[in-house]
Design a protein around this motif. Structure first.
Motif, mmCIF file in Angstrom:
data_model
loop_
_atom_site.group_PDB
_atom_site.id
_atom_site.type_symbol
_atom_site.label_atom_id
_atom_site.label_comp_id
_atom_site.label_asym_id
_atom_site.label_seq_id
_atom_site.Cartn_x
_atom_site.Cartn_y
_atom_site.Cartn_z
ATOM 1 N N UNK A 1 14.449 5.207 -14.578
ATOM 2 C CA UNK A 1 13.913 4.774 -13.286
ATOM 3 C C UNK A 1 13.793 3.257 -13.168
ATOM 4 N N UNK B 1 15.038 1.274 -10.024
ATOM 5 C CA UNK B 1 14.131 0.449 -9.228
ATOM 6 C C UNK B 1 14.747 -0.933 -9.004
ATOM 7 N N UNK C 1 17.882 -3.703 -1.131
ATOM 8 C CA UNK C 1 17.051 -4.134 -0.009
ATOM 9 C C UNK C 1 17.288 -5.606 0.289
ATOM 10 N N UNK D 1 3.697 -3.461 -7.393
ATOM 11 C CA UNK D 1 5.129 -3.145 -7.376
ATOM 12 C C UNK D 1 5.929 -4.286 -7.999
ATOM 13 N N UNK E 1 5.644 -4.163 -11.847
ATOM 14 C CA UNK E 1 6.462 -3.101 -12.439
ATOM 15 C C UNK E 1 7.932 -3.516 -12.480
ATOM 16 N N UNK E 2 8.394 -4.103 -11.383
ATOM 17 C CA UNK E 2 9.797 -4.499 -11.303
ATOM 18 C C UNK E 2 10.084 -5.695 -12.216
ATOM 19 N N UNK F 1 5.431 4.299 -12.620
ATOM 20 C CA UNK F 1 6.500 3.561 -11.968
ATOM 21 C C UNK F 1 7.006 4.250 -10.700
ATOM 22 N N UNK F 2 6.951 5.597 -10.639
ATOM 23 C CA UNK F 2 7.467 6.238 -9.422
ATOM 24 C C UNK F 2 6.625 5.861 -8.202
ATOM 25 N N UNK G 1 4.960 3.005 -7.981
ATOM 26 C CA UNK G 1 5.270 1.591 -7.741
ATOM 27 C C UNK G 1 6.594 1.450 -7.000
ATOM 28 N N UNK G 2 7.563 2.312 -7.340
ATOM 29 C CA UNK G 2 8.863 2.269 -6.682
ATOM 30 C C UNK G 2 8.715 2.625 -5.198
ATOM 31 N N UNK H 1 7.348 -0.397 -3.462
ATOM 32 C CA UNK H 1 8.409 -1.402 -3.308
ATOM 33 C C UNK H 1 9.294 -1.057 -2.112
ATOM 34 N N UNK H 2 9.634 0.211 -1.999
ATOM 35 C CA UNK H 2 10.477 0.682 -0.906
ATOM 36 C C UNK H 2 9.796 0.469 0.448
#
Lengths: 464, 464
Positions: A262, A266, A273, B236, B239-240, B262-263, B265-266, B269-270
């Motif tokens: 993931x 990510x 984006x 976010x 995490x990235x 992380x899911x 956080x993803x 981010x989205x």
């Protein structure tokens, strides 16, 4: 506490995770006085990603001095995190021995990510630094198309045959050498005798189950297999949509050949984006803040050239009505308002449609409803602003007829804006052109041309 | 193979993961003929996220019929995945008993995410459906500010004291009941006696280590602690930036109170990216494709109103030069080109600056270099297009003087565009206003006003 307290301040303020200006100054001062010990001490608590950010933010001269002084401390992860625009420059500055050591520490997917955009000479330089087995893995990955799942995946996968029990899997894991396993893994992929992935098992479940339980009883409900040829943007979409943590990658025969996690998905989502935003604004999609003046100029000229052509087109429309403007100069004063409102409304519709296409929310099932909605919204907002502008026209120029003309032109242009703003990206998407890339120029051309034509044409009909 | 083959086609084509139109038709047909068994059979292979997409894409009438027919099969995850704009509508349609059962299956962080935007009556309805302990957890999370790490975290954390050994941790995990552990977990958080997190241990490392090894020897290098009050966009980012898989959340005293994975956080981010794009286009940031005509109209009017004011401002500038236009109508024909090129160049600079601020790449360390670059790029592109437009002006209108005037105005406006496009978002960011929200209107006002003023003013000076 561990040393994360020295990482850029993670507090709740506006500037969480931003490198402090004074820290940057202290580092540059250490470079100025060539104090290697001080530099190493200041850089030590920084994460590779932060060091990469630092290198991007300072100028090229400081960058090369810093890298030379930092020397053997330079880590491969820093290269991975660097913007492509200065990666080549940094690699050119690094001593061959330092580069070789830095690259040897990286996982195969990071090496692929690192070298895929380098020129051939630099690529070869890095491939030579790798051990033979690693080099073979990297070259295999590079054989997949750019932006495919095959490029994104790591080759190291923890797998188990579907007939194994928990005990067998645990014993196998405990007896594996360090080299056989990925640095981090969260799932075991269950495979059938032909190496087709049939399910994921989380390590948590594995640990908590009795040794005699068959692995097949523990598979997760959500499980997605990614074809190696799939576009990386679809991979990112799948991870986000189905909340995946890792997913097996398969070849054309459905055999397990790799794994995507993931964190890589990510990163792709983030890049996609970024590219969408830059494309919508007509800035080259690979633009970076560290690009030089020359690169930036070159990237932006094509979009400005397109805009020049479309605005000349709009001017040609105006030129048809020179006689009307010569008689009523107020037309020249008011005409940009109609065009601008249409352009704005068109951009609104366009952005919503382009995003919905990118997120797969705009499909055959709702396309007509969305178009109808956008046209209706254009009509309603058109009427609202037509009334406002009609009144402004009357008050400003004392001419009710001029008020009616601008009001009518406003309604026409806003309806067209809704239609063009939705229709153009949908059509571009259908014929295989990225709507984010090209829609903007088309839509504003339409709203400019229609805006000037409706306003000046109606004025010529009604007022002369 | 498992049933993932029935999920929307994950192939490498353009439409990977898009619901097939024929599948949607088949489902709607089952609803039409009220065939519950057929509906259940068609929906069974779909992931909750796909069902939510389906509900968003059909109209409100079909939606309510489908939900009523689907009835007890309705899963809590579908509610979590639904767009906020139709979540309230769906909750209103669900029978109380179905809603209660659906919600009880969810993790605490999903319930929080689900209800935080509902009105009070619906919130109460869902809270009442929860068991007392779950309700308390949800209410505790809701006490944290909106968009904070506290809202985002799950309360269930697997932790171990820092003095434990691998054997003690494994025994504890194996003896824990199902309820004590999160549904999925990938790390154990090591804590000191005051409950301060001191490190992360991956399950992979835990499993492969001998029982007598101290946990403290196994902690991961990268470790970030998130304050509960931190903004979710910074979460976010962390995490990235640091490739985190999960991170412990702490209260004001630094004590462990939750975990972010992380899911989640993803997903943030989205959402953040989506909002940025919509803000840049002047569409309300919470816009959704399933919004009604009425909501859409209401969301867009404020931005159109701002645009109306700014374009009237530009018209007032034109009005100052009515006399010049009356004498030389060509000015009216050419003036939109200067304004449009400036607007375009300004939007390019603006987008780059706004993105760089959002990604924390534009900082005190490089702000002046970036501004200088944008102004230089504006100057160079200005000169390039000034030459082109000067020639066009001469050829079209046969007047060298008109050519010089438009060329000079172009250079001036493109330089101003670079300066305003970079300076305005930076200033807005410094005074605490989201640059994506407001910069666009300011920048195009500047380029319109300057464009018209420079072109018409120079023309009045030189040509009359």
């Amino acid at each position: 506490m561990s040393d994360q307290t020295d990482v850029p301040d993670p507090g709740q303020d506006e500037n969480a995770y931003v490198l402090e200006r004074k820290d940057v100054s202290a580092i540059l001062y250490a470079v100025d006085i060539e104090d290697r010990d001080q530099l190493t001490k200041l850089m030590e608590p920084l994460h590779a990603a932060d060091i990469a950010d630092l290198l991007e933010q300072i100028n090229a001269f400081d960058r090369s001095r810093l890298i030379r002084l930092y020397d053997r401390e330079f880590d491969g992860d820093i290269l991975s995190e660097l913007d492509e625009s200065i990666r080549e420059e940094v690699i050119a500055v690094l001593k061959p021995a330092v580069l070789a050591e830095a690259v040897r520490d990286l996982d195969s997917d990071d090496v692929v990510d690192l070298i895929e955009d380098l020129d051939d000479a630099q690529q070869e330089k890095i491939l030579e630094a790798l051990e033979d087995t690693d080099r073979a893995l990297v070259e295999q990955s590079l054989a997949f198309p750019e932006y495919s799942a095959g490029r994104l995946m790591q080759r190291e996968v923890v797998m188990a045959p579907e007939h194994w029990t928990v005990g067998e899997a645990i014993d196998r894991l405990r007896n594996a050498t360090e080299d056989e396993l990925p640095t981090q893994f969260y799932h075991i992929v269950l495979v059938d005798p032909r190496l087709h992935p049939v399910g994921n098992i989380t390590l948590g479940k594995l640990m908590r189950s009795r040794r005699e339980v068959p692995l097949a009883d523990l598979v997760e409900e959500t499980f997605q297999v990614i074809p190696a040829s799939q576009d990386e943007s679809d991979v990112a979409y799948a991870f986000n949509q189905y909340h995946l943590i890792s997913a097996p990658v398969v070849d054309d025969e459905g055999r397990l050949i790799g794994l995507i996690t993931i964190d890589d998905a990510m990163a792709v989502l983030d890049e996609e984006h970024e590219e969408d935003i830059l494309r919508l604004a007509g800035v080259g999609e690979e633009s970076a803040l560290s690009d030089s003046v020359r690169e930036t100029t070159k990237r932006r000229i094509p979009w400005l050239a397109v805009n020049l052509v479309t605005s000349i087109l709009a001017s040609l429309v105006i030129a048809q009505f020179e006689a009307a403007i010569a008689q009523i100069v107020a037309l020249a004063v008011l005409m940009p308002i109609v065009a601008s409102m249409g352009g704005n409304a068109g951009t609104q519709s366009l952005t919503v449609a382009t995003r919905a296409l990118a997120t797969k929310d705009l499909t055959g099932a709702n396309v007509w409803r969305v178009i109808r909605r956008e046209v209706l919204v254009g009509l309603i907002n058109g009427v609202v602003f037509a009334v406002v502008m009609g009144i402004v026209g009357i008050l400003w120029f004392g001419s009710p007829a001029l008020g009616y003309v601008i009001a009518a032109a406003m309604v026409v242009n806003m309806v067209v804006a809704g239609l063009a703003g939705t229709g153009i990206p949908i059509v571009l998407d259908r014929i295989g052109i990225d709507p984010a890339l090209a829609s903007g120029a088309f839509v504003t051309t339409v709203t400019d041309v229609v805006g000037f034509f409706a306003f000046l044409g109606l004025a010529a009909l009604v007022l002369l």
